[in-house]
Design an enzyme around this catalytic site. Structure first.
Site, PDB file in Angstrom:
ATOM      1  N   ASN A 276     -13.929  34.064 -37.970  1.00 39.93           N
ATOM      2  CA  ASN A 276     -12.688  33.586 -38.572  1.00 39.93           C
ATOM      3  C   ASN A 276     -11.501  34.309 -37.951  1.00 39.93           C
ATOM      4  OD1 ASN A 276     -13.409  36.092 -39.968  1.00 39.93           O
ATOM      5  ND2 ASN A 276     -11.680  35.626 -41.279  1.00 39.93           N
ATOM      6  N   CYS A 278      -9.547  36.722 -38.740  1.00 38.06           N
ATOM      7  CA  CYS A 278      -9.419  38.192 -38.786  1.00 38.06           C
ATOM      8  C   CYS A 278     -10.692  38.918 -38.359  1.00 38.06           C
ATOM      9  CB  CYS A 278      -9.016  38.633 -40.180  1.00 38.06           C
ATOM     10  SG  CYS A 278      -7.357  38.107 -40.657  1.00 38.06           S
ATOM     11  N   GLU A 280     -13.666  39.334 -39.529  1.00 34.70           N
ATOM     12  CA  GLU A 280     -14.659  39.955 -40.402  1.00 34.70           C
ATOM     13  C   GLU A 280     -15.839  39.046 -40.703  1.00 34.70           C
ATOM     14  OE1 GLU A 280     -12.125  37.742 -43.433  1.00 34.70           O
ATOM     15  OE2 GLU A 280     -11.833  38.783 -41.528  1.00 34.70           O
ATOM     16  N   THR A 443      -7.595  43.040 -46.782  1.00 32.14           N
ATOM     17  CA  THR A 443      -7.142  42.656 -48.122  1.00 32.14           C
ATOM     18  C   THR A 443      -5.677  43.017 -48.320  1.00 32.14           C
ATOM     19  OG1 THR A 443      -7.924  44.785 -48.975  1.00 32.14           O
ATOM     20  CG2 THR A 443      -9.446  42.922 -49.126  1.00 32.14           C
ATOM     21  N   THR A 445      -2.781  41.467 -48.720  1.00 34.65           N
ATOM     22  CA  THR A 445      -1.988  40.880 -49.792  1.00 34.65           C
ATOM     23  C   THR A 445      -2.647  41.098 -51.151  1.00 34.65           C
ATOM     24  OG1 THR A 445      -1.212  39.200 -48.232  1.00 34.65           O
ATOM     25  CG2 THR A 445      -0.837  38.785 -50.558  1.00 34.65           C
TER      26      THR A 445
END
Length: 574
Positions: A276, A278, A280, A443, A445
């Protein structure tokens, strides 16, 4: 609407203004000018009620209450797509992470993929592409007798489409990957040297074990298309180009793709070649995954005291709730592409993760990156891994294993065999509801929403800092915020209290400290980990380059670094 006892519905308060601001701008449900979520309790209730609809009618009340109580107090933080989209009229997905189909090597195939990507981003999904499947620039296009444009123009098309899509979930984000033996790998490495190009993409090179061995031996390296050697270069030359580019501008990242596939619990069903946006979540073609994080900073009893400890029983309970919540999210979610729905239902992949790790360590008086921190975090994540698998086995006993589950092959997985004996026994008896269970996502936000706790397994960025924000009207501003552990410490001991030695920040750490923490976490995480290794601006290139070798040797699935410089800039400033 399911009901809850009034005793648990007193309006929750936010510890810092930044948390309420994030809630109002990202997660509060407002439609037609009307606040449907008047307080954050309403948000938790909306999410809990909606996800409980996947349950049998007789179970919905109790399960919804369990979901609510887990979120209350910011202990369990569903990812932003769930918080913002669940139980609303919005045509959005509840999964953050997607990888698009394997891109066919044709104009029609590329454009079909771009269309599906646009629809996925429009619904709020972050996406990844493997561009290794597109023929290299200059090779002959059969039937047209003309040279191919290569993968980079296809990336430009995707970048343009992403740039035009701005939804209620924010602007789209994408990841581009390419194998290190693709003939256009050098152009891919340099693709973002122009700062105006591919601004909506992150990029990562898929590094193989064979390539790493060739780098160490200073051996030749074949660049291949359709089993034919197009060019031969020195492996170390490719490696140096990757290193110099990321030293200068933080990209491309590196994915150790053989390790990713070897450690994949579903390796008997799929081959992973992209992540994806980012990084991870390595995913197969059309793969997707909903996410949630346990906020460890909210689980410490007697913080900063002589008896400070993480509540293991509460941790295990929250993990069980998170597994059920995310399994329900798969059934409740919308999907932009039918192939994504089929993939999600066939394997039921979920991602239970953590946030607030660094803050929890500080509350225990443990300095991030030390051997003690490595041992403590490894223990926490081992607990989470076992709890997640046990919860999934218990769900399988009631709902059935995921449709493509193969008991014999799944039990042979290295990760399964490392679980506690009683957890393995439960899996052997019931199977697993979910093919993959744990992920550590960025994480940023949601961690601010949860009290501005440290993000994921990252160290605290700074004890206090200004953050560049964009207001709803588009204007820019800077806001001063405090790390949650710092805020709590001052609340307990006064603003004049001296911080302890455990209050270490990213700027205080050596790159090796970061790598150690990522490596111990990776041992107990099915999927990937979003983790940035912070490096000082004056780090020598030879030392910087060695960080990636250390990550490979330590068992990490990838490596991303950040070295402050005029090109990369900064979102946060101390």
């Amino acid at each position: 609407m399911l009901s809850y006892p009034e005793s648990i519905l007193s309006p929750a308060s936010f510890d810092q203004p930044i948390s309420e601001q994030i809630w109002r701008s990202k997660y509060q449900y407002v439609t037609g000018g009307r606040e449907r979520d008047v307080t954050v309790n309403d948000t938790w209730r909306r999410v809990a009620n909606s996800l409980a609809q996947a349950e049998k009618p007789a179970d919905r009340q109790n399960v919804s209450l369990a979901f609510y109580e887990a979120m209350e107090g910011f202990k369990l933080l569903p990812a932003g797509r769930i918080l913002a989209g669940t139980g609303t009229h919005r045509n959005v997905t509840l999964a953050n992470t997607f990888v698009m189909q394997s891109i066919p090597d044709s104009v029609e195939g590329i454009m079909d993929t771009v269309k599906d990507a646009a629809l996925t981003m429009q619904m709020g999904g972050g996406i990844g592409f493997d561009f290794s499947t597109i023929r290299p620039k200059g090779t002959l296009v059969q039937g047209l007798d003309c040279p191919a444009a290569g993968p980079l123009p296809a990336m430009d098309i995707c970048n343009t489409v992403c740039g035009m899509l701005v939804t209620g979930m924010g602007r789209g984000a994408m990841m581009a990957t390419m194998r290190v033996d693709h003939p256009d790998i050098e152009a891919f490495i340099e693709a973002k040297a122009n700062p105006l190009r591919l601004r909506n993409f992150n990029t990562s090179v898929m590094i193989t074990d064979k390539f790493m061995a060739a780098v160490e031996a200073n051996a030749d390296w074949d660049l291949i298309w359709e089993d034919q050697v197009i060019r031969t270069v020195k492996a170390r030359e490719i490696w140096e180009k990757i290193m110099w580019r990321t030293y200068s501008a933080a990209e491309p990242g590196v994915l150790f793709i053989d390790r990713i596939n070897e450690a994949n619990p579903l390796g008997y069903l799929e081959t992973l070649a992209a992540t994806n946006s980012c990084a991870e979540q390595p995913l197969p073609p059309n793969g997707t995954c909903p996410l949630a994080s346990i906020n460890l900073a909210r689980l410490v009893s007697d913080p900063f005291g002589p008896n400070a400890r993480l509540d293991d029983a509460q941790l295990r309970r929250l993990v069980g709730v998170a597994v059920r919540m995310l399994d329900n999210a798969i059934d409740v979610s919308r999907f932009a592409v039918e192939a994504q729905r089929r993939e999600a239902l066939a394997k039921r992949r979920i991602g239970v993760g953590v946030t607030g790790v660094a803050d929890a360590l500080i509350m225990l008086g443990v300095r991030y990156g030390t051997p003690t921190a490595v041992r403590v975090v490894g223990g926490w994540l081992q607990t989470i891994q076992n709890a997640a698998y046990l919860a999934s086995a218990e769900l399988a006993a009631v709902r059935g294993a995921f449709p493509l589950y193969d008991a014999e092959k799944h039990m042979q997985g290295r990760g399964i065999q490392s679980l506690d004996v009683e957890v393995q026994a439960a899996i052997r008896k019931h199977g697993l509801r979910n093919g993959v269970l744990t992920t550590i996502a960025p994480t940023g936000t949601t961690s601010m929403f949860g009290g501005n706790v440290s993000s994921g397994i990252e160290p605290v960025f700074a004890t206090s800092y200004t953050r560049k924000i964009t207001r709803p009207d588009g204007t820019k501003a800077e806001e001063l915020v405090q790390d949650y552990a710092v805020w709590l410490y001052y609340q307990m001991f006064g603003e004049d209290a001296s911080l302890t030695d455990a209050f270490v920040t990213a700027q205080d750490l050596r790159p090796a400290d970061h790598v150690r923490m990522q490596a111990v976490a990776q041992r107990w995480v099915d999927s990937g980990i979003s983790k940035t290794v912070n490096c000082p601006e004056d780090i020598p290139f030879s030392v910087f380059e060695d960080v990636y070798r250390q990550a490979f040797e330590a068992g990490c699935k990838g490596c991303t670094t950040y070295r402050p410089n005029p090109v990369t800039g900064s979102v946060l400033s101390a």
